[in-house]
Design a protein around this motif. Structure first.
Motif, short mmCIF file in Angstrom:
data_model
loop_
_atom_site.label_atom_id
_atom_site.label_comp_id
_atom_site.label_asym_id
_atom_site.label_seq_id
_atom_site.Cartn_x
_atom_site.Cartn_y
_atom_site.Cartn_z
N ARG A 178 -82.58 -139.15 64.86
CA ARG A 178 -83.73 -138.71 64.06
C ARG A 178 -84.98 -138.72 64.93
NH1 ARG A 178 -82.03 -143.28 59.64
NH2 ARG A 178 -80.06 -142.33 58.97
N LYS B 41 -75.41 -140.94 60.91
CA LYS B 41 -74.78 -140.65 62.20
C LYS B 41 -75.61 -139.78 63.13
CE LYS B 41 -70.41 -140.65 59.88
NZ LYS B 41 -69.66 -139.62 59.17
N SER B 42 -76.84 -139.48 62.72
CA SER B 42 -77.59 -138.53 63.54
C SER B 42 -78.61 -139.22 64.42
CB SER B 42 -78.33 -137.55 62.63
OG SER B 42 -79.45 -138.20 62.08
N ASN C 269 -75.13 -128.62 69.01
CA ASN C 269 -75.60 -129.56 67.99
C ASN C 269 -75.92 -128.80 66.71
OD1 ASN C 269 -75.95 -132.18 69.52
ND2 ASN C 269 -77.09 -130.74 70.82
N TYR D 186 -75.37 -132.35 60.00
CA TYR D 186 -76.43 -132.17 61.00
C TYR D 186 -76.55 -133.45 61.83
CZ TYR D 186 -77.21 -127.86 58.65
OH TYR D 186 -77.00 -126.62 58.14
N ASN D 187 -76.39 -133.32 63.14
CA ASN D 187 -76.37 -134.53 63.98
C ASN D 187 -77.72 -134.78 64.66
OD1 ASN D 187 -75.90 -132.28 65.67
ND2 ASN D 187 -75.19 -133.67 67.28
N ILE D 188 -78.65 -133.83 64.53
CA ILE D 188 -80.00 -134.09 65.01
C ILE D 188 -80.97 -133.68 63.90
CG2 ILE D 188 -81.76 -133.55 66.75
CD1 ILE D 188 -79.48 -133.06 68.73
N GLU E 13 -77.57 -135.34 57.02
CA GLU E 13 -76.55 -135.99 57.86
C GLU E 13 -75.17 -135.82 57.26
OE1 GLU E 13 -79.30 -139.44 59.97
OE2 GLU E 13 -78.10 -139.99 58.24
#
Ligand code: GDP
Length: 327
Positions: free
Chosen positions: A57, A54-55, A84, A148-150, A144
């Protein structure tokens, strides 16, 4: 005391709840060479898979000294200020040598390390770039799943590690310095083709003018490359990581890229291609590891190497013999 080791279930639950200690533990499991830990690692990954993917990358590369860690620190702080959660992983091919790593030796990203919404993990070590890269791939999944989304994946601009990082990221950013004269000289063609953006760092003080000129030169050059499958034309920006200038423009550019490639469905297409690639890579890595770890092979390999040295066998004959031993 073995009973004190946290169970796989406890690690997984903690990780999924966003607990950094348990995330670190899980990463240690997948990085371990001990079979028992690897088994636990595989279980954790399996439990994390439904929560992964879902992030965004982002790959960051550039030669030593270009300002990667300074940039990631500024960039990471900007991202956490926008609510974020940012994980920073590194693929450091030099960590495969006992000499230690190019990236890991200094104290890096001191501010970001303290940020509760950032997680920084140095490169896994391994006996090959393929092995290190695979562990980083798995680390992405765990980060993820931990929310962590980024995910930022940093690598040094030497050797083959850029290709590995490119093959696990959505957006690939090349950091450069402005030099005197011909900016394009000495830049590896393959890297230009991989880059979705070139960011000229240290655009401050006396460097500012040269940085702006370099930006124009790169922009002109990037138009000469054939169009990318993504439909995206790579862009050049300048920034000062040290003075925190131009960092927000980099993020805006990445957001534009993500939204355009999601609209034209390239984003998902690329991830699917990457998953296919990693399936094959994992098979290769596993076969290789099992082969070289086979005690029969280990012993016979030494003998065959001596025979080669003495000119008593051919490489092909020796290889066939060893491969058959492993069946
Ligand atoms: P890395 O090896 O690519 O991670 O580079 P570092 O982030 O460690 O930076 C190398 C050196 O360049 C350090 O002394 C930084 O302070 C300096 N540096 C990094 N970014 C900038 C910048 O934007 N402007 C200036 N003037 N110096 C910078």
């Amino acid at each position: 005391n073995r009973s004190k080791a946290p169970s796989t279930q406890k690690i997984t639950e903690g990780l999924l709840a966003g607990n950094k200690t348990q995330l670190s533990r899980a990463l240690t499991r997948i990085e371990s060479t001990a079979e028992k830990h690897q088994q636990q690692g595989r279980k954790i990954i399996e439990a994390c898979l439904p929560h992964a993917n879902k992030s965004i990358r982002i790959g960051v590369t550039g030669v030593p000294g270009v300002g990667k860690s300074t940039f990631i620190e500024s960039f990471g702080k900007l991202l956490t200020s926008k609510k974020n959660k940012v994980a920073v992983l590194t693929v450091d091919p030099s960590s495969t040598l006992s000499k230690g790593s190019i990236l890991g030796d200094k104290t890096r990203m001191e501010e970001l390390v303290k940020d509760p919404n950032a997680f920084i993990r140095p490169s896994a070590s391994g006996d090959s770039l393929g092995g290190v890269a695979q562990k980083t791939r798995e680390a992405i999944i765990l980060c993820e799943a931990a929310g962590y989304n980024i995910i930022i994946i940093e690598t040094v601009g030497v050797g083959q590690s850029e290709t590995a990082v490119h093959s696990m990221t959505d957006f690939f950013l090349l950091l450069k310095l402005a030099g005197a004269g011909d900016e394009l000289q000495g830049i590896k063609r393959g890297i230009m083709e991989m880059a979705d953006a070139i960011v000229i760092n240290k655009a401050d003080g006396e460097n500012l003018k040269a940085a702006k000129m370099a930006k124009n030169e790169f922009n002109r050059a990037l138009h000469l490359y054939p169009p990318k499958e993504s439909g995206w034309t790579p862009k050049t920006l300048t920034c000062s990581a040290l003075e925190n200038q131009g960092i927000d423009a980099v993020w805006e550019l990445i957001e534009t890229y993500i939204s355009e490639t999601k609209d034209n469905e390239y984003f998902q297409h690329k991830r699917t291609e990457q998953n296919k690639f990693w399936l094959l890579q994992t098979i290769e890595n596993t076969l290789k590891r099992d082969f070289y770890n086979n005690p029969k092979v280990k012993k016979a390999l030494e003998v065959q190497l001596k025979l080669i040295k003495a000119n008593k066998t051919s490489p092909f004959e020796a290889a066939t013999y060893l491969l058959e031993l492993n069946e």
